[in-house]
Write a protein that holds these residues in place. Structure first.
Motif: not given
Length: 249
Positions: A22-34
């Motif tokens: 995120l800090d580097k300017g990417w589009n981030v899809i962060a996944t986790m159970r909740r």
């Protein structure tokens, strides 16, 4: 702008890797159970999606909702410490379900879109136990070694379609919640006969000469994602680097 999907971002290496990209300017899809938005800084480049890598329907739904994925980082994993003799096979299967089969299932779900575009990167996060096996972690070590072999085979197979497969091997980080998500106490897996063997090992864990920080692993993932050579392994953290260099000269 490229999009990265990272599994297991609720804590530890996955969380720091998501923040790093995120800090580097990417589009981030962060996944986790909740999903928990409070873990991340507010950003229009961040999407949180629920994901259970042991559930085929959850994987399919998350990949469909994610859209085009340029980079997949398989970070979700669980630890297990104890004498193998005393470890119920149900716990062993649970570790493999996440650490091994979950990684394979995520790769299988994402590879088709990468193959069609003839581009993409898959980074599988294993452990420094693959560089030097750790006693009292036989099932965990086996689950991670399986992914080392899997990725080594996958790399040339996917390279034919200009997809890069890489390994990141984190060292030992005292701040991670290793073995806390198997719903079993370590004490229950150390029979009295093993106490004399286990005690000095656990004491050594409490005073490691070199330890890994979450930022070390995030930087190793960054390096792996951007590497266009044939290099496969990227140790993360000074202890992992030392083991890697000792094994590879």
């Amino acid at each position: 702008m490229q999009t990265i999907l990272i599994t297991g971002t609720s804590s530890g290496y996955g969380l720091e890797t998501a923040r790093h990209f995120l800090d580097k300017g990417w589009n981030v899809i962060a996944t986790m159970r909740r999903p928990d938005a409070g873990l991340f800084p507010a950003s229009p480049k961040l999407r949180l999606l629920p994901l259970d890598v042991t559930n085929d329907e959850s994987i399919a739904a998350t990949v469909a909702a994610a859209g085009p994925i340029d980079v997949l980082v398989n970070n979700a994993g669980i630890g297990l410490v104890g004498a193998f003799e005393a470890t119920p096979m149900a716990h062993v299967r649970k570790v493999f379900a996440t650490n091994t089969f979950g990684v394979m299932a995520m790769c299988q779900a994402v590879i088709p879109q990468m193959r069609e575009r003839r581009s993409g990167v898959i980074v599988n996060v294993t452990s420094s136990v693959t560089l030097a096996a750790m006693p009292l972690a036989a099932a965990y070590t086996a689950s991670k070694q399986a992914i080392e072999g899997f990725t080594g085979s996958l790399a040339p197979e996917l390279g034919y379609f200009d997809i890069r497969a890489k390994l990141v091997e984190p060292g030992y980080a005292p701040t991670t919640r290793f073995a806390q998500n198997t719903d079993v106490r370590i004490e229950d897996l150390i029979p009295p006969a093993y106490a004399g063997f286990a005690t000095p090992i656990f004491e050594a864990f409490g005073r490691p000469a070199m330890t890994t920080k979450e930022t070390d692993v995030a930087e190793a993932v960054w390096d792996a994602v951007h590497d266009t050579s044939g290099r496969l392994q990227f140790p993360g953290g000074p202890d992992a680097v030392a083991l890697y260099e000792a094994r590879n000269g």
